[in-house]
Motif scaffolding. Structure first.
Motif, PDB file in Angstrom:
ATOM      1  N   LEU A 136      -6.775   9.218  -5.505  1.00 38.15           N
ATOM      2  CA  LEU A 136      -6.631   8.733  -4.123  1.00 38.15           C
ATOM      3  C   LEU A 136      -7.752   7.775  -3.760  1.00 38.15           C
ATOM      4  N   ASP A 137      -8.988   8.125  -4.134  1.00 32.53           N
ATOM      5  CA  ASP A 137     -10.144   7.261  -3.878  1.00 32.53           C
ATOM      6  C   ASP A 137     -11.260   7.706  -4.820  1.00 32.53           C
ATOM      7  N   TRP A 138     -11.698   6.836  -5.717  1.00 35.65           N
ATOM      8  CA  TRP A 138     -12.641   7.256  -6.757  1.00 35.65           C
ATOM      9  C   TRP A 138     -13.970   7.729  -6.183  1.00 35.65           C
ATOM     10  N   GLY A 165      -9.821  11.369   7.034  1.00 39.32           N
ATOM     11  CA  GLY A 165      -9.474  10.814   8.347  1.00 39.32           C
ATOM     12  C   GLY A 165      -9.813   9.351   8.425  1.00 39.32           C
ATOM     13  N   ALA A 166     -11.005   9.015   7.889  1.00 38.15           N
ATOM     14  CA  ALA A 166     -11.397   7.611   7.878  1.00 38.15           C
ATOM     15  C   ALA A 166     -10.471   6.790   6.994  1.00 38.15           C
ATOM     16  N   LEU A 167     -10.077   7.348   5.840  1.00 39.90           N
ATOM     17  CA  LEU A 167      -9.186   6.625   4.930  1.00 39.90           C
ATOM     18  C   LEU A 167      -7.800   6.437   5.554  1.00 39.90           C
ATOM     19  N   VAL A 168      -7.313   7.457   6.263  1.00 40.30           N
ATOM     20  CA  VAL A 168      -6.019   7.335   6.942  1.00 40.30           C
ATOM     21  C   VAL A 168      -6.092   6.285   8.035  1.00 40.30           C
ATOM     22  N   ARG A 169      -7.194   6.301   8.767  1.00 39.70           N
ATOM     23  CA  ARG A 169      -7.342   5.309   9.850  1.00 39.70           C
ATOM     24  C   ARG A 169      -7.391   3.908   9.282  1.00 39.70           C
ATOM     25  N   ALA A 170      -8.012   3.783   8.097  1.00 41.07           N
ATOM     26  CA  ALA A 170      -8.068   2.459   7.465  1.00 41.07           C
ATOM     27  C   ALA A 170      -6.801   2.147   6.695  1.00 41.07           C
ATOM     28  N   ALA A 229      -5.756   3.394   4.069  1.00 44.12           N
ATOM     29  CA  ALA A 229      -5.941   3.461   2.622  1.00 44.12           C
ATOM     30  C   ALA A 229      -5.340   4.744   2.049  1.00 44.12           C
ATOM     31  N   LEU A 230      -4.884   5.626   2.936  1.00 43.45           N
ATOM     32  CA  LEU A 230      -4.359   6.913   2.506  1.00 43.45           C
ATOM     33  C   LEU A 230      -3.339   7.396   3.522  1.00 43.45           C
ATOM     34  N   SER A 231      -2.228   7.971   3.016  1.00 34.71           N
ATOM     35  CA  SER A 231      -1.216   8.494   3.930  1.00 34.71           C
ATOM     36  C   SER A 231      -1.622   9.890   4.407  1.00 34.71           C
TER      37      SER A 231
END
Length: 573
Positions: free
Chosen positions: A168-170, A277-282, A284-286
């Motif tokens: 998902l994110d390294w 949460g930050a990744l979803v907001r950006a 970058a992640l569902s």
């Protein structure tokens, strides 16, 4: 440092014994445990993803129609069933493998003790040897069940979590893997180090408590007569209090480490929640994947709970390794000067037993118990060894029976059966006490032996016959009945060479005469060696051997004046 290196070497040796004894089943159990943990993590993560994805799909009619609920729901069912079946199979396989290994190690240890002079060691330290055979062996189960298996499953859980989050994110996967490894491993190592002293103390105090309790039960009469009974009870109470303190210390360490691991887990979950949460907001992640990542992290520390319990037992297991390692791995062999051989049979008619310049010691500092013994016993001969108490008569029988080593010289003897001064009976049925001499004997053979020993009438009067239960040490039988039972056991044994150590000692006159008469009737085809100081036993012999201070000082053949003079010097009863 040398002690630590030696302990590690002993641990490696014991692990090799584990592998050689049941390695494949242990490997299968570890694999099943790992798959079960990974299935549980996958189940939790997939369930979180599915619930979140289903909720989002329900917000839109088009998305709801396009969303495939069958594949993930089938995966959840498969993982749930697999986790349940895997957990059951893992428990069965790992525990079965562990119990099989411990049983094999216990048998190996017991066989290592079943050697000359083992009986004396058992009598000197019964509680300690029993502790080695039971508690110390049982402590080794933690090495596999609570250390090795949880370690493998914990590492695999961390790798799976790091891999999933890394996809998902390294950056997220790397940080979470490092954090979980630091928390889980750090708490486990800290708990092991803090608990080691308390675990060792508890193990030592438990051994002391058992020894003191055995002394209290076995020697309560002597303690009461000497006025030490209350002192012994107070000593047991003090030992119990010290063990309770060690238990309290271990409980506190377990509670603290459990709390610390929970805090670390909650901090990790909170950090991952903020990160996803930050990744979803950006974008970058569902959100479903964010739920999957969060729940995977939540489940990743679960295997460390089992590993933490193993860490608390590490001190006890380490002590067991240090105690048992040398005994389990050493090759049992006789001392340098001892040669103990079993003659296959009379063959050339040379001897049933032959001793050449044989010497043996109880302790080197005390000097020889037997000195320069030269003895030749022919097949079918009846020999009596006479002399004052302490002359070495019983020691000579022990040497021929292989119960003690010859430290110098040569001892050769056919297989024999030994009737000792003390009748050894056990808390078991009459049948099983008899079958110690002949495990495959039928009931008809047992009754025949009882008939030959003169005990059949008494046994038939018992309500349960051969199934009559005896108490500890043969409690429930009189002294004469116990001796007759020992005689029946002697008759059941197939050996043609009998060693009799004062067979009628402590029996009343009529009983003693009857026992000796039955021995004579059944010993016609046997070779017999009798140790005695009684005339009624020595007069059965064809040859007398006179011993004094561990030496053979004379031999007298039947029909000679010296033979009759030696007999006359013995007391009749």
């Amino acid at each position: 440092m040398r002690a630590r290196a030696n302990s590690r070497r002993q641990l490696a040796n014991i692990l090799r014994l584990f592998v050689r004894t049941n390695g494949l089943r242990m490997l299968l159990g570890t694999l099943l445990a790992t798959l079960t943990v990974l299935a549980g993590m996958a189940l939790l993560g997939l369930s979180g993803w599915f619930i979140t994805a289903t909720a989002l799909a329900g917000l839109s009619a088009g998305a709801g129609q396009a969303f495939n609920v069958f594949v993930p729901s089938a995966g959840i069912r498969l993982l749930a069933l697999g986790r349940t079946a895997g957990r059951y199979a893992e428990r069965v396989v790992t525990h079965d493998a562990t119990f099989a290994v411990l049983a094999a190690l216990r048998e190996r240890l017991f066989r290592g003790w079943a050697q000359p002079q083992a009986a004396q060691a058992l009598l000197r330290q019964p509680a300690r040897l029993l502790f080695r055979l039971t508690q110390d062996i049982d402590a080794l189960e933690s090495v596999y069940l609570r250390v090795f298996v949880p370690s493998v499953t914990s590492i695999c859980a961390l790798v799976l979590t790091g891999a999933v989050l890394g996809v998902l994110d390294w950056r997220l996967g790397s940080v979470v893997f490092g954090w979980l490894l630091l928390c889980g491993g750090g708490v486990t190592i800290m708990a092991a180090r803090r608990a080691r002293a308390a675990s060792l103390r508890r193990s030592l105090e438990l051994e002391r408590l058992r020894a003191q309790s055995v002394d209290l039960v076995a020697g309560q009469t002597e303690l009461a007569m000497s006025g030490q009974l209350q002192w012994q009870c107070r000593a047991i109470a003090r030992t119990d209090a010290w063990m309770a303190q060690a238990d309290d210390r271990l409980h506190r360490i377990e509670t603290g480490s459990s709390w610390l691991l929970a805090v670390c887990g909650h901090l990790g979950v909170s950090a991952v929640l903020l990160a996803v949460g930050a990744l979803v907001r950006a974008e970058a992640l569902s959100m479903p994947l964010a739920a999957l990542a969060l729940l995977m992290v939540l489940a990743a520390l679960e295997p460390f709970s089992s590993l933490r319990r193993g860490a608390l037992d590490a001190g006890r297991s380490w002590l067991a390794v240090r105690r048992l390692g040398p005994r389990l791995n050493q090759v049992q062999r006789a001392p340098e000067f001892s040669t103990l051989a079993r003659l296959g049979g009379p063959g050339d008619g040379a001897a049933v037993a032959r001793l050449v310049a044989a010497e043996t010691y109880y302790r080197r500092s005390d000097g020889p118990a037997l000195r320069a013994i030269d003895l030749h016993i022919s097949p079918g001969e009846c020999v009596a060894v006479i002399g004052p108490s302490g002359a070495g008569k019983s020691t000579l029988l022990q040497l021929i029976a292989g119960e003690i080593y010859a430290h110098r010289g040569t001892v050769q003897a056919q297989g024999c059966t030994w009737l000792t001064q003390r009748t050894e009976l056990f808390q078991d049925s009459l049948r099983d006490n008899l079958r110690l001499a002949a495990p495959d004997a039928t009931d008809d053979q047992l009754w025949a032996a009882l008939q030959a020993s003169g005990l059949v009438g008494d046994v038939r009067k018992f309500a349960h016959g051969l199934d009559t239960r005896l108490g500890e040490g043969g409690l429930g039988l009189s002294g004469g009945q116990s001796r007759r039972l020992a005689l029946a056991r002697l008759l059941l044994h197939p050996a043609d060479f009998w060693l009799l150590d004062e067979p009628s000692e402590s029996l009343d006159g009529p009983t003693a005469e009857d026992v000796l008469a039955r021995l004579v009737r059944n010993a016609r085809s046997k070779t017999v060696l009798i140790a005695t100081h009684l005339r009624r036993e020595a007069q059965l012999a064809d040859r007398l051997i006179v011993m004094n201070h561990g030496r053979m000082v004379a031999q007298h053949q039947r029909g000679t004046p010296d033979f009759e003079a030696a007999l006359a010097a013995l007391r009749q009863h």
